[in-house]
Motif scaffolding. Sequence first.
Motif, PDB file in Angstrom:
ATOM      1  N   TYR A  57     -29.411  63.528   4.166  1.00  0.00           N
ATOM      2  CA  TYR A  57     -28.999  65.355   3.112  1.00  0.00           C
ATOM      3  C   TYR A  57     -30.150  65.828   2.888  1.00  0.00           C
ATOM      4  O   TYR A  57     -29.882  67.396   2.982  1.00  0.00           O
ATOM      5  N   ASN A  73     -27.696  73.864  -2.739  1.00  0.00           N
ATOM      6  CA  ASN A  73     -26.878  73.322  -3.756  1.00  0.00           C
ATOM      7  C   ASN A  73     -26.350  71.618  -3.299  1.00  0.00           C
ATOM      8  O   ASN A  73     -25.450  71.579  -2.534  1.00  0.00           O
ATOM      9  N   PRO A  74     -27.612  70.794  -2.722  1.00  0.00           N
ATOM     10  CA  PRO A  74     -26.712  69.139  -2.144  1.00  0.00           C
ATOM     11  C   PRO A  74     -26.373  68.171  -3.459  1.00  0.00           C
ATOM     12  O   PRO A  74     -26.443  67.648  -4.240  1.00  0.00           O
ATOM     13  N   SER A  75     -24.613  68.161  -3.280  1.00  0.00           N
ATOM     14  CA  SER A  75     -23.297  68.705  -4.404  1.00  0.00           C
ATOM     15  C   SER A  75     -22.974  66.554  -4.251  1.00  0.00           C
ATOM     16  O   SER A  75     -23.552  65.779  -2.917  1.00  0.00           O
ATOM     17  N   PHE A  80     -28.094  61.279  -6.423  1.00  0.00           N
ATOM     18  CA  PHE A  80     -29.102  61.982  -6.953  1.00  0.00           C
ATOM     19  C   PHE A  80     -29.345  61.049  -8.586  1.00  0.00           C
ATOM     20  O   PHE A  80     -30.312  60.871  -8.891  1.00  0.00           O
ATOM     21  N   GLU A  88     -35.034  62.222  -9.552  1.00  0.00           N
ATOM     22  CA  GLU A  88     -34.098  63.388  -9.035  1.00  0.00           C
ATOM     23  C   GLU A  88     -34.916  64.681  -9.014  1.00  0.00           C
ATOM     24  O   GLU A  88     -35.328  65.720  -8.632  1.00  0.00           O
ATOM     25  N   ILE A  92     -36.157  67.002  -6.176  1.00  0.00           N
ATOM     26  CA  ILE A  92     -35.786  68.353  -6.269  1.00  0.00           C
ATOM     27  C   ILE A  92     -36.793  69.934  -5.627  1.00  0.00           C
ATOM     28  O   ILE A  92     -37.201  70.245  -5.290  1.00  0.00           O
ATOM     29  N   THR A 105     -28.736  70.180  -8.409  1.00  0.00           N
ATOM     30  CA  THR A 105     -27.935  69.191  -7.785  1.00  0.00           C
ATOM     31  C   THR A 105     -26.861  69.312  -8.604  1.00  0.00           C
ATOM     32  O   THR A 105     -26.426  70.013  -9.736  1.00  0.00           O
ATOM     33  N   SER A 106     -25.586  68.824  -8.858  1.00  0.00           N
ATOM     34  CA  SER A 106     -24.118  68.279  -9.120  1.00  0.00           C
ATOM     35  C   SER A 106     -25.451  67.998 -10.657  1.00  0.00           C
ATOM     36  O   SER A 106     -24.755  68.756 -11.342  1.00  0.00           O
TER      37      SER A 106
END
Length: 241
Positions: A57, A73-75, A80, A88, A92, A105-106
């Motif tokens: 990622y 957006n690392p989804s 995470f 998390e 970030i 993130t999500s």
Amino acid sequence: MEFSSWRGTLGIVRPTFRPGGMEELIKMMPDGIGVIPLFADVREGTQAEFKTVLERYKKKVARLAEVGCDVINPSGAPPFMVLGYKGEAKLIREWEKQFKVPVFTSGTTHIDALRALKAKRFVGFSYFRGEINKIYARYFIDAGLEPLDMVGLDADFQKVQEFSAQQIYRWIKQHVKANKGAQAIYMLGPAWRTLDIIEPLENDCGIPVVHAVPAQCWDTQRHLSVKEPVKGYGRLLAQML
């Protein structure tokens, strides 16, 4: 890119090559927002795998920053969430400092969406079996929210899309009825093709739904200072809360 993405460009790291969620997101995204996707190539959907993909990622986030994305957006919530809420947040901060681009993130999207809906108590649903759902629940508890239940679908990770939206509707409604006092329904992940049951669930259960794809569109707009409501996918996006 600047001309076609005059409202900003989202760089997204998709967890898998599975079709569906990416197309759904682009269709509901307002004109003027560009999307550049890369892929982390998650294959098994296991806790062990999630612990190994973060370096992958990171390389994708670095590339998206390099090409000039306005927000990244690392989804895919699980890779995470297994770090825990604080873990998390630390990651970030490190990536934003290193790459000089806002990152969400999500998981942070879903927390912010529930807060925007003023929903502290919710029933959560995922397409993962077993103990990992307790990790998801703990993530939200540590964020100050109250998951009444976090229910996992009994399905193989690669076969989630074989379930119809109507089957998922009945399954969710059954568990919502069993959890009195819920203020929202939370649906983790974009793999299930369920956009068309969001509004029926909201109408029939009387509470809002946080679904991964509309929430992603909502949070992308927030990060790009855009406010264009999109109807048909639930209260969050229709009202741009």
